[in-house]
Design an enzyme around this catalytic site. Structure first.
Site, PDB file in Angstrom:
ATOM      1  N   GLU A 102      10.223   1.265  10.392  1.00 44.62           N
ATOM      2  CA  GLU A 102      11.029   2.303  10.012  1.00 44.62           C
ATOM      3  C   GLU A 102      10.543   3.608  10.239  1.00 44.62           C
ATOM      4  O   GLU A 102       9.598   3.885   9.293  1.00 44.62           O
ATOM      5  CB  GLU A 102      11.615   2.134   8.412  1.00 44.62           C
ATOM      6  CG  GLU A 102      12.228   0.612   8.343  1.00 44.62           C
ATOM      7  CD  GLU A 102      13.820   0.912   8.870  1.00 44.62           C
ATOM      8  OE1 GLU A 102      14.061   1.790   9.481  1.00 44.62           O
ATOM      9  OE2 GLU A 102      14.311  -0.360   8.774  1.00 44.62           O
TER      10      GLU A 102
ATOM     11  N   CYS B  45      14.379  10.381   5.969  1.00 43.70           N
ATOM     12  CA  CYS B  45      14.317  10.210   7.534  1.00 43.70           C
ATOM     13  C   CYS B  45      15.682  10.221   8.047  1.00 43.70           C
ATOM     14  O   CYS B  45      15.649  10.643   9.128  1.00 43.70           O
ATOM     15  CB  CYS B  45      13.588   8.913   7.433  1.00 43.70           C
ATOM     16  SG  CYS B  45      14.531   7.511   6.602  1.00 43.70           S
TER      17      CYS B  45
ATOM     18  N   GLU C 239      10.815  16.372  14.070  1.00 44.66           N
ATOM     19  CA  GLU C 239      11.123  16.195  12.748  1.00 44.66           C
ATOM     20  C   GLU C 239      10.449  17.096  11.796  1.00 44.66           C
ATOM     21  O   GLU C 239       9.274  16.987  11.753  1.00 44.66           O
ATOM     22  CB  GLU C 239      10.708  14.723  12.304  1.00 44.66           C
ATOM     23  CG  GLU C 239      11.135  14.241  10.821  1.00 44.66           C
ATOM     24  CD  GLU C 239      10.924  12.858  10.291  1.00 44.66           C
ATOM     25  OE1 GLU C 239       9.725  12.306  10.753  1.00 44.66           O
ATOM     26  OE2 GLU C 239      11.809  12.106   9.994  1.00 44.66           O
TER      27      GLU C 239
ATOM     28  N   LYS D  47       0.663  -1.191  -0.137  1.00 46.68           N
ATOM     29  CA  LYS D  47      -0.132   0.064   0.068  1.00 46.68           C
ATOM     30  C   LYS D  47       1.032   1.099  -0.025  1.00 46.68           C
ATOM     31  O   LYS D  47       1.410   1.601   0.918  1.00 46.68           O
ATOM     32  CB  LYS D  47      -0.963   0.078   1.309  1.00 46.68           C
ATOM     33  CG  LYS D  47      -2.189   0.833   1.287  1.00 46.68           C
ATOM     34  CD  LYS D  47      -2.216   2.314   0.926  1.00 46.68           C
ATOM     35  CE  LYS D  47      -1.549   2.909   2.167  1.00 46.68           C
ATOM     36  NZ  LYS D  47      -1.388   4.406   1.822  1.00 46.68           N
TER      37      LYS D  47
HETATM   38  P1  NAD Z   1       3.008   8.951   7.090  1.00 50.37           P
HETATM   39  O1  NAD Z   1       3.169   8.302   8.149  1.00 50.37           O
HETATM   40  O2  NAD Z   1       1.979  10.045   6.946  1.00 50.37           O
HETATM   41  O3  NAD Z   1       2.472   7.901   5.868  1.00 50.37           O
HETATM   42  C1  NAD Z   1       3.288   6.671   5.699  1.00 50.37           C
HETATM   43  C2  NAD Z   1       2.209   5.665   5.205  1.00 50.37           C
HETATM   44  O4  NAD Z   1       1.311   5.221   6.137  1.00 50.37           O
HETATM   45  C3  NAD Z   1       1.347   5.927   3.896  1.00 50.37           C
HETATM   46  O5  NAD Z   1       1.413   5.232   2.848  1.00 50.37           O
HETATM   47  C4  NAD Z   1       0.202   6.623   4.709  1.00 50.37           C
HETATM   48  O6  NAD Z   1      -1.141   6.375   3.683  1.00 50.37           O
HETATM   49  C5  NAD Z   1       0.045   5.428   5.611  1.00 50.37           C
HETATM   50  N1  NAD Z   1      -0.831   5.568   6.659  1.00 50.37           N
HETATM   51  C6  NAD Z   1      -1.211   6.823   7.299  1.00 50.37           C
HETATM   52  N2  NAD Z   1      -1.939   6.682   8.460  1.00 50.37           N
HETATM   53  C7  NAD Z   1      -2.187   5.427   8.600  1.00 50.37           C
HETATM   54  C8  NAD Z   1      -2.815   4.547   9.538  1.00 50.37           C
HETATM   55  N3  NAD Z   1      -3.262   5.117  10.695  1.00 50.37           N
HETATM   56  N4  NAD Z   1      -2.468   3.164   9.228  1.00 50.37           N
HETATM   57  C9  NAD Z   1      -1.785   2.642   8.448  1.00 50.37           C
HETATM   58  N5  NAD Z   1      -1.338   3.531   7.352  1.00 50.37           N
HETATM   59  C10 NAD Z   1      -1.361   4.721   7.354  1.00 50.37           C
HETATM   60  O7  NAD Z   1       4.481   9.380   6.409  1.00 50.37           O
HETATM   61  P2  NAD Z   1       4.785  10.170   5.149  1.00 50.37           P
HETATM   62  O8  NAD Z   1       4.402  11.511   5.509  1.00 50.37           O
HETATM   63  O9  NAD Z   1       4.214   9.538   4.052  1.00 50.37           O
HETATM   64  O10 NAD Z   1       6.268  10.113   5.230  1.00 50.37           O
HETATM   65  C11 NAD Z   1       7.201  10.871   5.961  1.00 50.37           C
HETATM   66  C12 NAD Z   1       7.697  10.207   7.151  1.00 50.37           C
HETATM   67  O11 NAD Z   1       8.274   8.818   6.819  1.00 50.37           O
HETATM   68  C13 NAD Z   1       8.709  10.871   7.813  1.00 50.37           C
HETATM   69  O12 NAD Z   1       8.492  10.710   9.390  1.00 50.37           O
HETATM   70  C14 NAD Z   1      10.075  10.139   7.628  1.00 50.37           C
HETATM   71  O13 NAD Z   1      10.885  10.260   8.690  1.00 50.37           O
HETATM   72  C15 NAD Z   1       9.516   8.500   7.544  1.00 50.37           C
HETATM   73  N6  NAD Z   1      10.470   7.769   6.831  1.00 50.37           N
HETATM   74  C16 NAD Z   1      11.248   6.973   7.580  1.00 50.37           C
HETATM   75  C17 NAD Z   1      12.044   6.214   6.812  1.00 50.37           C
HETATM   76  C18 NAD Z   1      12.996   5.188   7.350  1.00 50.37           C
HETATM   77  O14 NAD Z   1      13.626   4.036   6.924  1.00 50.37           O
HETATM   78  N7  NAD Z   1      13.163   5.209   8.965  1.00 50.37           N
HETATM   79  C19 NAD Z   1      12.296   6.237   5.554  1.00 50.37           C
HETATM   80  C20 NAD Z   1      11.324   7.288   4.739  1.00 50.37           C
HETATM   81  C21 NAD Z   1      10.462   8.095   5.494  1.00 50.37           C
END
Ligand code: NAD
Length: 493
Positions: free
Chosen positions: A259, A293, A392, A183
């Protein structure tokens, strides 16, 4: 002309490219604000069908036991993706706003090639490990361990490095013998949908082994955490969403692999080349507009050189102008959306309310009247208790903090709920090593060393995550462990 054909925006469910039952939603180019086209809008019903297909493929086919076949399929997928690399690059630049220079090693060619690493693991991993004989309770027994796929993996991914993260989940999960429902994030559905089309049309990966459900609705992804047919949720995204996924997964006690976010420290020791180190910190935070991230977003410098460090860093940031991601020289593209830019701008206002100074940047670049661009920004004059130093921000924003002595640098670096990554610059090897051992994070770069590679485990301490991605450690996240005991006399070989 559209970047994408109709079939490329479909869902992939049980081997078929199908429309979303919720219709479609818009895909927007963050550099121009232009609507690029439409993506399939998957609903709860589509997710249900995808999970059912993944369950059936796991339970009723030989996929999880056919190690050599899986290796062949993964190499086939890698080669097919290589054949479409320019199509993928165009979509990545347009949909993600990813600077062209980052698309090869970080977004595309590198992660696509990494599928070959996981294919090798499928072939060469020791699936059976002998524990030898023992006599527990006096009964001579021979024991061995079987490593087996966990089952159905629900993979939920963010928008910032969509291919890298999608492949970093598909590669090990498939190599280990799992089936997957992916997803992707609502901001970057095409990156995943095009991979779905290529996988369906050009590989022998059986129906149901990989399912891809794009959706405008976060709740559709959340079903992967609650559904009892899913055995493991592999999530990359923000720490707040990670918590919610873990809570939801606890109802069915499924494995969670997380992650999450970071607020990593770039520590400049007092014997380092201050100019080179601060310039590197500035460059790093501008890369992909700071939307990584593991990007180092707190710059820690010796207090007696703070003013000089602020000046050098500000000069370096001033020299990096946000630009068209299509241009080969662009380092800092747009932020992904208006929502994300507004969120970052909120933090810049907060920095001033907290007593900080915006030394450089802070505004929207005058030369880009369209697109979600923001100037590279340096915040000085706050300490590590400020929210802008703790939370962040996920934009091209660096906070510069002074410290007195190596121990205080380590203390400040660790004074964070996160523990994802970091950097240390210095010339005295023993001091550098003390800092490396003191900082509690999952990866660290020393004097510019690059920690990313297919065989290098990546992940977070503390609230930056649970588990590791990439490498053998990342592959093993997708395995169960079965201990088999038989009478010692039956030992074979
Ligand atoms: P986000 O948490 O808003 O969304 C990530 C994913 O989760 C999306 O596909 C979203 O649709 C889904 N999602 C949202 N709410 C959900 C829920 N309640 N249940 C299940 N899925 C849900 O993150 P973002 O804004 O898309 O990405 C940025 C974030 O990702 C930053 O915090 C960044 O640090 C983190 N990130 C971490 C890594 C790592 O490897 N540690 C890598 C890349 C990004």
């Amino acid at each position: 002309m559209s970047l994408i054909s109709g079939d490329s925006s479909a869902l992939l469910v049980d081997g078929k490219l199908v429309p979303g039952s919720g219709g479609t939603f818009e895909v927007v180019n963050p550099a121009t604000e232009e609507v690029l086209g439409a993506a399939a809008d998957g609903t709860a019903a589509d997710m249900d069908a995808a999970i059912e297909a993944a369950r059936r493929a796991f339970d009723t086919t030989g996929w999880s036991r056919e190690h050599a076949f899986r290796a062949r399929c993964l190499r086939q997928l890698r080669d097919a993706l290589r054949g479409h690399i320019e199509e993928l690059r165009a979509i990545t630049i347009a949909e993600v706003g990813a600077p062209r220079f980052l698309t090869s090693a970080a977004h595309l060619e590198g992660p696509v090639d990494d599928l070959g690493y996981f294919a090798d693991l499928a072939e060469n991993y020791p699936w059976q490990q002998d524990l030898g004989n023992a006599a527990p309770m006096g009964i001579p027994t021979h024991r061995y361990v079987l490593r087996e796929a966990v089952g159905v993996v629900g993979a939920i991914t963010p928008w910032n490095f969509p291919h890298q993260i999608n492949f970093a989940k598909l590669g090990p999960a498939l190599a280990a013998g799992n089936t997957v429902v992916l997803k992707p994030a609502p901001d970057t559905p095409w990156c995943a949908a095009v991979v779905g089309r290529i996988l369906a049309e050009e590989t022998d990966i059986p129906p149901g082994v990989v399912n891809i459900v794009t959706s405008s609705d976060h709740a559709v992804g959340a079903l992967l955490a609650t559904d009892p047919r899913v055995d493991l949720v592999s999530f990359t995204g923000s720490t707040a969403t990670g918590r919610s996924v873990m809570r939801a997964a606890s109802e069915t006690l499924k494995k969670v692999f997380l992650e999450l976010g970071g607020k990593s420290a770039f520590i400049v020791l007092d014997d380092a080349d201050l100019g080179a180190a601060c310039s590197m910190a500035a460059f790093t935070v501008c890369t992909h507009a700071g939307q990584g991230c593991a990007i180092t977003t707190r710059l820690l410098v010796p207090r007696n050189r703070y003013d000089e460090a602020v000046r050098v860093t500000a000069d370096a940031l001033r020299g990096i102008r946000p630009g068209d991601p299509n241009e080969p020289g662009t380092v800092c593209g747009p932020l992904i959306s208006e929502h994300q830019r507004a969120r970052v701008e909120g933090y810049l206002r907060l920095a001033v309310e907290e007593g900080g100074t915006i030394v450089v940047g802070g505004g929207r670049p005058a030369e880009h009247r369209r697109g979600f661009f923001l100037e590279p920004t340096l915040i000085a004059g706050v300490d590590n208790t400020a929210r802008v130093a703790r939370e962040e921000i996920f934009g091209p924003v660096l906070v510069i903090l002074p410290y007195d002595g190596d121990d205080e640098a380590i203390r400040i670096a660790n004074d964070s709920p996160y523990g994802l990554s970091g950097a240390v610059w210095g010339t005295d090897e023993d001091r550098v090593r003390r800092v490396v051992e003191g900082v509690r994070t999952g990866t660290l770069g020393v004097n510019g060393g690059i920690w990313y590679a297919a065989d290098a485990p990546f992940g977070g301490y503390k609230q930056s995550g649970i588990g590791r991605e990439m490498g053998v450690a990342g592959f093993e996240e997708y395995l169960e462990t079965k201990l088999v005991a038989e009478p010692a006399a039956k030992q074979r070989g």
